[in-house]
Design a protein around this motif. Structure first.
Motif, mmCIF file in Angstrom:
data_model
loop_
_atom_site.group_PDB
_atom_site.id
_atom_site.type_symbol
_atom_site.label_atom_id
_atom_site.label_comp_id
_atom_site.label_asym_id
_atom_site.label_seq_id
_atom_site.Cartn_x
_atom_site.Cartn_y
_atom_site.Cartn_z
ATOM 1 N N LEU A 190 19.261 41.484 19.925
ATOM 2 C CA LEU A 190 19.048 41.054 21.315
ATOM 3 C C LEU A 190 20.420 40.946 21.961
ATOM 4 O O LEU A 190 21.323 40.312 21.417
ATOM 5 N N ARG A 191 20.586 41.567 23.138
ATOM 6 C CA ARG A 191 21.912 41.513 23.789
ATOM 7 C C ARG A 191 22.203 40.136 24.371
ATOM 8 O O ARG A 191 23.323 39.651 24.294
ATOM 9 N N GLY A 192 21.215 39.519 24.984
ATOM 10 C CA GLY A 192 21.415 38.203 25.604
ATOM 11 C C GLY A 192 20.070 37.693 26.080
ATOM 12 O O GLY A 192 19.094 38.446 26.135
ATOM 13 N N TYR A 193 20.012 36.405 26.421
ATOM 14 C CA TYR A 193 18.735 35.829 26.838
ATOM 15 C C TYR A 193 18.285 36.386 28.184
ATOM 16 O O TYR A 193 19.102 36.732 29.033
ATOM 17 N N ILE A 194 16.980 36.473 28.355
ATOM 18 C CA ILE A 194 16.403 36.990 29.605
ATOM 19 C C ILE A 194 15.381 35.986 30.144
ATOM 20 O O ILE A 194 14.876 35.154 29.392
ATOM 21 N N GLU A 195 15.086 36.134 31.420
ATOM 22 C CA GLU A 195 14.060 35.262 32.029
ATOM 23 C C GLU A 195 13.074 36.109 32.814
ATOM 24 O O GLU A 195 12.641 35.726 33.895
ATOM 25 N N ARG A 196 12.777 37.286 32.314
ATOM 26 C CA ARG A 196 11.853 38.207 33.015
ATOM 27 C C ARG A 196 11.110 38.999 31.945
ATOM 28 O O ARG A 196 11.304 38.756 30.751
ATOM 29 N N VAL A 197 10.320 39.948 32.403
ATOM 30 C CA VAL A 197 9.627 40.840 31.464
ATOM 31 C C VAL A 197 10.693 41.679 30.746
ATOM 32 O O VAL A 197 11.645 42.141 31.379
ATOM 33 N N PRO A 198 10.593 41.837 29.424
ATOM 34 C CA PRO A 198 11.673 42.529 28.699
ATOM 35 C C PRO A 198 11.797 44.009 29.046
ATOM 36 O O PRO A 198 10.811 44.668 29.366
ATOM 37 N N ARG A 199 13.044 44.492 28.944
ATOM 38 C CA ARG A 199 13.335 45.913 29.137
ATOM 39 C C ARG A 199 13.951 46.436 27.854
ATOM 40 O O ARG A 199 14.518 45.684 27.064
ATOM 41 N N GLU A 200 13.872 47.751 27.722
ATOM 42 C CA GLU A 200 14.414 48.379 26.514
ATOM 43 C C GLU A 200 15.889 48.030 26.299
ATOM 44 O O GLU A 200 16.323 47.770 25.188
ATOM 45 N N ASP A 201 16.669 48.014 27.396
ATOM 46 C CA ASP A 201 18.107 47.782 27.237
ATOM 47 C C ASP A 201 18.463 46.304 27.044
ATOM 48 O O ASP A 201 19.633 45.951 27.004
ATOM 49 N N ASP A 202 17.456 45.446 26.897
ATOM 50 C CA ASP A 202 17.744 44.066 26.477
ATOM 51 C C ASP A 202 18.057 44.028 24.985
ATOM 52 O O ASP A 202 18.548 43.029 24.461
ATOM 53 N N MET A 203 17.721 45.126 24.297
ATOM 54 C CA MET A 203 17.962 45.222 22.858
ATOM 55 C C MET A 203 18.857 46.427 22.594
ATOM 56 O O MET A 203 18.900 47.358 23.391
ATOM 57 N N GLU A 204 19.529 46.416 21.460
ATOM 58 C CA GLU A 204 20.482 47.487 21.180
ATOM 59 C C GLU A 204 20.477 47.782 19.687
ATOM 60 O O GLU A 204 20.434 46.859 18.871
ATOM 61 N N LEU A 205 20.519 49.070 19.352
ATOM 62 C CA LEU A 205 20.634 49.460 17.939
ATOM 63 C C LEU A 205 22.110 49.483 17.581
ATOM 64 O O LEU A 205 22.898 50.196 18.226
ATOM 65 N N VAL A 206 22.506 48.692 16.587
ATOM 66 C CA VAL A 206 23.930 48.649 16.213
ATOM 67 C C VAL A 206 24.084 48.997 14.731
ATOM 68 O O VAL A 206 23.152 48.853 13.937
ATOM 69 N N GLU A 213 15.013 52.891 15.582
ATOM 70 C CA GLU A 213 15.539 53.059 16.945
ATOM 71 C C GLU A 213 14.428 53.078 17.995
ATOM 72 O O GLU A 213 14.682 52.863 19.175
ATOM 73 N N SER A 214 13.180 53.308 17.560
ATOM 74 C CA SER A 214 12.070 53.348 18.523
ATOM 75 C C SER A 214 11.535 51.938 18.824
ATOM 76 O O SER A 214 10.669 51.771 19.687
ATOM 77 N N GLY A 215 12.054 50.920 18.095
ATOM 78 C CA GLY A 215 11.528 49.558 18.227
ATOM 79 C C GLY A 215 11.572 48.985 19.643
ATOM 80 O O GLY A 215 10.544 48.502 20.141
ATOM 81 N N PRO A 216 12.742 49.027 20.328
ATOM 82 C CA PRO A 216 12.794 48.414 21.665
ATOM 83 C C PRO A 216 11.762 49.008 22.627
ATOM 84 O O PRO A 216 11.068 48.258 23.334
ATOM 85 N N ALA A 217 11.631 50.331 22.656
ATOM 86 C CA ALA A 217 10.664 50.957 23.574
ATOM 87 C C ALA A 217 9.242 50.562 23.187
ATOM 88 O O ALA A 217 8.397 50.280 24.052
ATOM 89 N N ALA A 218 8.981 50.539 21.881
ATOM 90 C CA ALA A 218 7.635 50.172 21.419
ATOM 91 C C ALA A 218 7.318 48.741 21.841
ATOM 92 O O ALA A 218 6.221 48.447 22.331
ATOM 93 N N PHE A 219 8.286 47.858 21.687
ATOM 94 C CA PHE A 219 8.050 46.446 22.029
ATOM 95 C C PHE A 219 7.803 46.270 23.526
ATOM 96 O O PHE A 219 6.836 45.621 23.932
ATOM 97 N N VAL A 220 8.667 46.851 24.359
ATOM 98 C CA VAL A 220 8.490 46.613 25.808
ATOM 99 C C VAL A 220 7.199 47.262 26.311
ATOM 100 O O VAL A 220 6.626 46.827 27.303
ATOM 101 N N GLY A 221 6.714 48.277 25.599
ATOM 102 C CA GLY A 221 5.451 48.932 25.971
ATOM 103 C C GLY A 221 4.257 47.991 25.949
ATOM 104 O O GLY A 221 3.262 48.225 26.630
ATOM 105 N N LEU A 222 4.369 46.889 25.190
ATOM 106 C CA LEU A 222 3.265 45.912 25.148
ATOM 107 C C LEU A 222 3.014 45.311 26.520
ATOM 108 O O LEU A 222 1.906 44.881 26.836
#
Ligand SMILES: NC(=O)c1ccc[n+]([C@@H]2O[C@H](COP(=O)([O-])OP(=O)(O)OC[C@H]3O[C@@H](n4cnc5c(N)ncnc54)[C@H](OP(=O)(O)O)[C@@H]3O)[C@@H](O)[C@H]2O)c1
Length: 358
Positions: free
Chosen positions: A22-38, A333-342
């Motif tokens: 997780l890049r940082g805390y959010i207060e909205r509906v999540p977006r793919e770029d809230d997460m990062e593959l490192v 690497e497909s995790g963030p997109a899969a998650f925000v798709g919910l």
């Protein structure tokens, strides 16, 4: 316990570890770029000496679960939250299925397949192995232990039997009905002799509800300009049981269509997750006039029923009485997109990420 030679072999073995953080805390509906593959660097394929302060298990993650509640963990504080937030910069945590690589816990050995809380990474060190459950080899796909036989299936099971007090012949309505939880609630309700209607956000999902899961009827809520009128059409005599997954305008419309002494199991309110201005509910007076029992629940409060749930649902599945649909996305690497798709309804069935098949 590994002998000397085996210990040396394990010490020499290393693998590349990638993490979704997780890049940082959010207060909205999540977006793919809230997460990062490192790049998590190299990981030794053994439990490091002294790590965790007690028995520890190193697992290779095979399947990871995407669940709506994880959105709540992306915020540093939510009033009344029952689970702590994620740590920015650390791997996302969630339910997973993995294969044990090395263990200092006597209950687990290399090669065992386990399910439990793990991380969004190739390899996870589990410092509280007591929360893991071993999965014996069987005809049931491993990923189903994150859905049909995992937390969402259990939620459906306790929500329906413990909260809804169902009776044969009653009228049951389920929102987000084609999802991980809803599809099982509907099939249990049908097996119980209830009349079952579900709502979902696309015509493809509506077909799935009727053709695959055997719902008596289903509708696309996005194509209904007046939800109260739509529910009246599907339930001319009213709703006895509402299995609430979405909240917002759907709940308001349901309240006007409930029957006297109806029950509402408040499982989730996915439409309100990450929304800053919550939709007000206007029709709560129905709770009084119709003597409705509306109750929220968290599946983990019923963990004593988990073994019974596994036995019952496994039997139903093997008898062909329950089917399950999941949406598998491939690669960590497909995790963030899969998650925000919910949160836009992109998933068709239970959303799972396949990290590795072996
Ligand atoms: N209480 C508990 O212990 C517990 C445990 C597990 C899950 N839950 C809750 O159960 C609910 C269902 O979870 P699940 O895992 O089965 O998720 P899911 O249904 O597999 O996926 C989420 C679905 O919610 C629907 N959705 C998303 N945004 C929406 C919106 N704004 N309005 C209406 N529908 C929306 C979408 O379906 P459509 O295309 O149909 O819109 C999406 O596919 C969630 O609210 C979750 O938080 C509670």
């Amino acid at each position: 316990m590994a002998d000397g030679m085996e210990q040396e072999r394990l010490a020499a073995a290393v693998a590349k570890n990638r993490k979704v953080v997780l890049r940082g805390y959010i207060e909205r509906v999540p977006r793919e770029d809230d997460m990062e593959l490192v790049d998590g660097g190299a990981v030794e394929l053994r439990v490091p000496e002294g790590v965790g302060g007690g028995p520890t298990v190193l697992v290779k993650n095979l399947y990871l679960s995407c669940d709506p509640y994880m959105r709540g963990r992306m915020q540093d504080f939510i009033h009344g939250s029952y689970i702590p937030p994620f740590k920015p910069g650390s791997p996302i945590e969630g339910f997973g299925v993995g294969r044990v690589v090395h263990s200092t816990h006597p209950g687990f050995g290399a090669g065992d397949v386990v399910a439990g809380m793990t991380g969004w990474e190739d390899y996870s060190l589990i410092t509280e192995p007591e929360q893991l459950r071993k999965i014996e080899p069987s005809d049931i796909p491993l990923s189903y232990h994150l859905g049909l036989l995992g937390m969402p299936g259990f939620t459906a099971y306790v929500g329906f039997y413990e909260i809804c007090s169902p009776k044969k012949g009653e009228f049951v309505f389920i929102s987000a009905a084609s999802g991980a939880v809803g599809q099982i609630v509907g099939q249990l309700a049908k097996m119980h002799g209830c009349y079952v209607v579900g709502s979902a956000g696309s015509n493809q999902k509506v077909e799935l509800l009727k053709e695959k899961f055997g719902f008596h009827a289903a509708f696309n809520y996005k194509e209904e300009p007046d939800l109260t009128a739509a529910l009246k059409r599907y339930f001319p005599e009213g709703i006895d049981i509402y299995f609430e997954n979405v909240g917002g305008p759907m709940l308001d419309a349901v309240l006007l269509n409930m029957r006297t002494h109806g029950r509402i199991a408040v499982c989730g309110m996915v439409s309100q997750l990450g929304v800053t201005s919550h939709v007000g509910i206007h029709n709560l007076f129905s709770l009084i006039s119709k003597r409705i029992d509306m109750k929220g629940f968290i599946q983990s409060d019923y963990h004593h029923l988990f073994p019974q749930f596994v036995d019952d649902i496994t039997k139903h599945y093997r008898d062909g009485k329950i089917v399950y649909v999941e949406d598998l996305s491939v690669g960590l690497e497909s995790g963030p997109a899969a998650f925000v798709g919910l949160f836009s309804g992109r998933n068709v069935g239970k959303q799972v990420v396949c990290v590795s098949e072996d």
